[in-house]
Design a protein around this motif. Sequence first.
Motif, PDB file in Angstrom:
ATOM      1  N   ILE A 183       0.899  -1.302   0.122  1.00 46.09           N
ATOM      2  CA  ILE A 183      -0.001  -0.289   0.106  1.00 46.09           C
ATOM      3  C   ILE A 183       0.883   1.366  -0.160  1.00 46.09           C
ATOM      4  O   ILE A 183       2.186   1.137   0.401  1.00 46.09           O
ATOM      5  N   ILE A 202       4.444   0.063   2.137  1.00 43.56           N
ATOM      6  CA  ILE A 202       3.907  -0.552   3.358  1.00 43.56           C
ATOM      7  C   ILE A 202       3.419  -1.992   3.029  1.00 43.56           C
ATOM      8  O   ILE A 202       2.573  -1.839   2.007  1.00 43.56           O
ATOM      9  N   TYR A 253       0.562  -4.168   3.796  1.00 44.01           N
ATOM     10  CA  TYR A 253      -0.828  -4.596   4.653  1.00 44.01           C
ATOM     11  C   TYR A 253      -0.944  -6.056   5.356  1.00 44.01           C
ATOM     12  O   TYR A 253      -0.888  -6.801   4.367  1.00 44.01           O
ATOM     13  N   TYR A 261      -4.665 -10.162  12.614  1.00 43.80           N
ATOM     14  CA  TYR A 261      -5.861 -10.388  13.433  1.00 43.80           C
ATOM     15  C   TYR A 261      -6.906 -11.587  13.235  1.00 43.80           C
ATOM     16  O   TYR A 261      -8.034 -11.854  13.430  1.00 43.80           O
ATOM     17  N   GLU A 270      -8.980  -0.147  20.009  1.00 45.43           N
ATOM     18  CA  GLU A 270      -7.683  -0.023  20.691  1.00 45.43           C
ATOM     19  C   GLU A 270      -7.765   0.537  21.929  1.00 45.43           C
ATOM     20  O   GLU A 270      -8.436   1.569  22.279  1.00 45.43           O
ATOM     21  N   THR A 271      -7.469   0.116  23.187  1.00 47.54           N
ATOM     22  CA  THR A 271      -6.276  -0.951  23.203  1.00 47.54           C
ATOM     23  C   THR A 271      -6.585  -1.943  24.304  1.00 47.54           C
ATOM     24  O   THR A 271      -6.441  -3.116  23.988  1.00 47.54           O
ATOM     25  N   ILE A 281      -8.415  -5.458  23.659  1.00 42.59           N
ATOM     26  CA  ILE A 281      -7.930  -6.679  22.310  1.00 42.59           C
ATOM     27  C   ILE A 281      -7.738  -7.697  22.531  1.00 42.59           C
ATOM     28  O   ILE A 281      -8.391  -8.783  22.103  1.00 42.59           O
ATOM     29  N   GLN A 341     -12.903 -13.501  12.389  1.00 43.55           N
ATOM     30  CA  GLN A 341     -11.832 -12.551  12.094  1.00 43.55           C
ATOM     31  C   GLN A 341     -12.253 -11.321  13.353  1.00 43.55           C
ATOM     32  O   GLN A 341     -13.248 -11.030  13.441  1.00 43.55           O
ATOM     33  N   LEU A 342     -10.837 -11.104  13.973  1.00 45.27           N
ATOM     34  CA  LEU A 342     -11.223  -9.929  14.770  1.00 45.27           C
ATOM     35  C   LEU A 342     -10.897  -8.736  14.069  1.00 45.27           C
ATOM     36  O   LEU A 342      -9.840  -8.735  12.927  1.00 45.27           O
ATOM     37  N   ILE A 402      -9.956  -4.346  14.614  1.00 48.47           N
ATOM     38  CA  ILE A 402      -9.679  -3.411  15.541  1.00 48.47           C
ATOM     39  C   ILE A 402      -9.653  -2.148  15.052  1.00 48.47           C
ATOM     40  O   ILE A 402      -9.096  -1.444  14.124  1.00 48.47           O
ATOM     41  N   ARG A 461      -9.091   1.938  15.284  1.00 50.73           N
ATOM     42  CA  ARG A 461      -7.980   2.567  15.814  1.00 50.73           C
ATOM     43  C   ARG A 461      -8.385   3.996  16.275  1.00 50.73           C
ATOM     44  O   ARG A 461      -9.412   4.638  15.943  1.00 50.73           O
ATOM     45  N   VAL A 519      -1.103   4.820   8.622  1.00 51.16           N
ATOM     46  CA  VAL A 519      -0.208   4.630   7.285  1.00 51.16           C
ATOM     47  C   VAL A 519      -0.398   3.197   6.645  1.00 51.16           C
ATOM     48  O   VAL A 519      -0.446   2.553   5.773  1.00 51.16           O
ATOM     49  N   THR A 520      -0.204   2.235   8.099  1.00 53.04           N
ATOM     50  CA  THR A 520      -0.235   0.801   7.669  1.00 53.04           C
ATOM     51  C   THR A 520      -1.344   0.130   7.595  1.00 53.04           C
ATOM     52  O   THR A 520      -1.647  -1.160   7.227  1.00 53.04           O
ATOM     53  N   GLU A 521      -2.669   0.953   7.651  1.00 55.14           N
ATOM     54  CA  GLU A 521      -3.832   0.637   7.338  1.00 55.14           C
ATOM     55  C   GLU A 521      -4.638   0.820   6.091  1.00 55.14           C
ATOM     56  O   GLU A 521      -5.705   0.340   5.765  1.00 55.14           O
ATOM     57  N   GLY A 522      -3.658   1.654   5.148  1.00 51.06           N
ATOM     58  CA  GLY A 522      -4.423   1.891   3.997  1.00 51.06           C
ATOM     59  C   GLY A 522      -5.259   2.947   3.823  1.00 51.06           C
ATOM     60  O   GLY A 522      -5.351   3.946   4.957  1.00 51.06           O
ATOM     61  N   SER A 546      -9.898   0.529   8.746  1.00 45.86           N
ATOM     62  CA  SER A 546      -9.085   0.169   7.375  1.00 45.86           C
ATOM     63  C   SER A 546     -10.573  -0.278   6.461  1.00 45.86           C
ATOM     64  O   SER A 546     -11.308  -0.933   6.694  1.00 45.86           O
ATOM     65  N   LYS A 578     -10.339  -2.118   4.144  1.00 44.81           N
ATOM     66  CA  LYS A 578      -9.947  -3.629   3.708  1.00 44.81           C
ATOM     67  C   LYS A 578     -10.321  -4.366   4.969  1.00 44.81           C
ATOM     68  O   LYS A 578     -10.275  -5.543   4.918  1.00 44.81           O
ATOM     69  N   SER A 579     -10.745  -3.816   6.080  1.00 40.12           N
ATOM     70  CA  SER A 579     -11.074  -4.818   7.152  1.00 40.12           C
ATOM     71  C   SER A 579     -12.101  -5.637   7.512  1.00 40.12           C
ATOM     72  O   SER A 579     -12.247  -6.561   7.896  1.00 40.12           O
TER      73      SER A 579
END
Lengths: 271, 271
Positions: free
Chosen positions: A99, A103, A105, A111, B139-140, B143, B156-157, B159, B161, B166-169, B190, B192-193
């Motif tokens: 992404i 980075i 993803y 999770y 979070e937190t 979890i 699936q879990l 979370i 934020r 940035v790591t989540e797109g 995200s 994508k989640s």
Amino acid sequence: MEKLSRNNRVVAITKILMENPNKIVGLNKFSELLNAAKSTLSEDIVIVREVLEKLNMGKIETISGVAGGIKYIPKIGEDKAREFALELCNLLKDDGRVIPGNIIYMTDLMYNPEIISTAGVMLSSCFQEANVDYVITVETKGIPLAYEVARNLGVQLVIARRDSQVTEGTTVSINYVSGSSGRLQQMSLSKKSMKAKSRCIFIDDFMKAGGTALGIKELLREFESELVGIGVLVDNTEFNKKLVDEYVSIVELKVVDKGSIMEVCPSKTFA
Amino acid sequence: MEKLSRNNRVVAITKILMENPNKIVGLNKFSELLNAAKSTLSEDIVIVREVLEKLNMGKIETISGVAGGIKYIPKIGEDKAREFALELCNLLKDDGRVIPGNIIYMTDLMYNPEIISTAGVMLSSCFQEANVDYVITVETKGIPLAYEVARNLGVQLVIARRDSQVTEGTTVSINYVSGSSGRLQQMSLSKKSMKAKSRCIFIDDFMKAGGTALGIKELLREFESELVGIGVLVDNTEFNKKLVDEYVSIVELKVVDKGSIMEVCPSKTFA
């Protein structure tokens, strides 16, 4: 309670042991629950131990003495570990994981309880002999994995926060430099969260240069405690000058092209 | 592989089922691993099922059809659940838990795998029939508990934020009002989640007025998904006008004096 047959007792013993990894379970507990003599239970335990070992499903240790009993140690076979690492590589190779910011993803994997529970067994078995008092991580993505490792090792989880929280009481905060971006970052930990003179391992999702691990080491020093091991799911080997010496990873990854092609393989530990 | 005896096979079956809660395990898997005929395995499974039910250690369901097999459903007995809730009350009554800001320090409990794994079974069993697709938390501190519930339900879990990472797109962020402090807060998730049209339950450590739960409901609406349940470890009943109607808690708590005396008891669900 009525007497149970051996077939029944071994099921119950397996279940109880699995729910209490790395905790000593006294024979009394089984004896009360299953209404059986200790000599009978000892024979049952031999059966459970043998079949778990035969199928590479973990170990049962006997602890003698007053506070004695048996202890289940989670473990998976080398073949299964390798197979899992390869499967993880395939999942990571998936297009669309890179992404903006170059980075990877990985949130979906971190999770996913199926993935994280297996990864947790693999990493915890690397630290079985390390006499660990706490498993520490920094919020957020590594928490489920760190939790699984803590559960498997039978110890408390500790989570450092990015900023100090009112719910944590008095905290100790340190600044550290991210090894990959060079930026100054902060983490903080509640004074209540650990006893002095503890041995800790740091578990995280991803290792780049190792700046966070170094930060944890420094944070632990404030608690008069020691970092005795590091474990991550994915090691980015593009950063080949790591700030920490020893660590364990499950897979190694390289973003070859600033886009989608990646080189990814099981780590040396699990190849 | 050599043939295993019945008491060996039931150990292996128990172990595999426990590692895959709420996942359908086909008889083929057992058949390959244990080198036994399906008819033999069916008899083994009856034994495992009966002893788990007899000891209130969970249920085994049979799913017929092409994708059929058996499924282990974690559960603990009512007595054990009540005993656990009472134990949790005692832990919470401990002096020194009330920290500045009239806040209850609970981090040690939320990060204790022994406590969280039992609490996870208790909460997940409340949502066994809810057809859950995802377990969501913010979070937190919640979890580990949310992770346990997700693992037990075989889903699936997710979370949310506090700030977008940035790591989540690409993320979706919402603002919501904390029901207890009235302050504006943010959470983001995200893109994508999760898949659209999902059924989610929200798991957290502590419920005050329920503002966060309401925020989650709104966040899920952005994902065209639905909040179908709420579960928390501790419900603060001082806030008696909750912003959400239905939720499950394990214990109920009241800070009677702005200091240390607390009233704490098992919730109606587990009393």
